[in-house]
Write an enzyme that holds these catalytic residues in place. Sequence first.
Site, PDB file in Angstrom:
ATOM      1  N   HIS A   1       5.120   8.203  13.524  1.00  0.00           N
ATOM      2  CA  HIS A   1       4.241   7.066  13.802  1.00  0.00           C
ATOM      3  C   HIS A   1       5.068   5.827  14.127  1.00  0.00           C
ATOM      4  O   HIS A   1       6.217   5.700  13.712  1.00  0.00           O
ATOM      5  CB  HIS A   1       3.282   6.786  12.650  1.00  0.00           C
ATOM      6  CG  HIS A   1       3.887   6.290  11.372  1.00  0.00           C
ATOM      7  ND1 HIS A   1       4.923   6.925  10.724  1.00  0.00           N
ATOM      8  CD2 HIS A   1       3.596   5.210  10.603  1.00  0.00           C
ATOM      9  CE1 HIS A   1       5.224   6.269   9.609  1.00  0.00           C
ATOM     10  NE2 HIS A   1       4.444   5.219   9.527  1.00  0.00           N
TER      11      HIS A   1
ATOM     12  N   HIS B   1       0.808  -1.219   0.000  1.00  0.00           N
ATOM     13  CA  HIS B   1       0.000   0.000   0.000  1.00  0.00           C
ATOM     14  C   HIS B   1       0.844   1.272   0.000  1.00  0.00           C
ATOM     15  O   HIS B   1       0.376   2.320  -0.433  1.00  0.00           O
ATOM     16  CB  HIS B   1      -0.925   0.017   1.222  1.00  0.00           C
ATOM     17  CG  HIS B   1      -0.208   0.072   2.539  1.00  0.00           C
ATOM     18  ND1 HIS B   1       0.267  -1.056   3.188  1.00  0.00           N
ATOM     19  CD2 HIS B   1       0.137   1.121   3.343  1.00  0.00           C
ATOM     20  CE1 HIS B   1       0.850  -0.715   4.314  1.00  0.00           C
ATOM     21  NE2 HIS B   1       0.793   0.598   4.438  1.00  0.00           N
TER      22      HIS B   1
END
Length: 314
Positions: A179, A115
């Site tokens: 993140h 992705h």
Amino acid sequence: MSALLHCLSHTPLVGLVDPAAEVLAEIDQSIADARSQIQQFDPELVILFAPDHYNGFFYDVMPSFCMGMAADAIGDFGSAAGEILVPGDLAETCATSVLNEGVDTAVSYRMQVDHGFAQPLELLLGGLDRYPTIPVFINCVAKPMPSFKRARMLGEAIGKFAKGLDQRVLFIGSGGLSHQPPVPELSTANPLMKDRLLGSGRHLNAGERNARTQRVVDAARKFVDDQDSLHPLNPKWDNEFLDIMVSQDLAALDALANDDLSVIAGKSTHEVKTWVSAFAALSAYGPYEITSRYYRPIPEWIAGFGALSAHSAR
């Protein structure tokens, strides 16, 4: 010819754990504006810098950089699947040029991507095969990783090659910002996971892939309620990073060590090196102009989510 750039955070959690509707609308508008700008620019070549999440690149052979001569997206987390439109001969010429500039890059004639590559192509361009695209993998998760300096040098070498083409070139950086989702690490993996990280993870069955997806979804839902359950997002650092990209002083990041970045903003924040490479490629055309900037911390996506657009000065 001119060059255009768009850097965009990606997330596998779109549609699985989403923020409030007004936040989604805000992000959708930012992406729509970028897509419109790209359509007007009408690129003849796209060069996409992106990471992998142990779906295409594993510890059996883990290059710092790899350029795809051909590539397929696996369609994880519901992202687009299929063949990416790669101009093989041009990609090979580009790789040769980068090597001649003194930047070591691997090549793959059967690149498998996830992705991180598929999402920006789908969101910004409308599909995997809309424009000829050279995919450039940067290792942003598996120690040992390349430094900011090497990522910058990779981008500069690719930008120098692109500038020599009589084409309109779009550079895309996909990843980041702060993140740290639950990505396994070789040093702490159990025997089964270690085997997956060593290469068997290329061929997960549907059940195991669904379980992997569910682990990330569960972690995101917990993170929304308890932002100490994972490494916290760091909006301050994210905006400082964006400021550096805007300032065009990309070398300012050269001294930032990998271990220090992991502590400051999370172990997956190394994906911002795709942005550094993309901006370094654009800088080969000379000074650039920022046309849009977006940022918001989004716990639902376990991400500091950002976007920057720029074009070579005319």
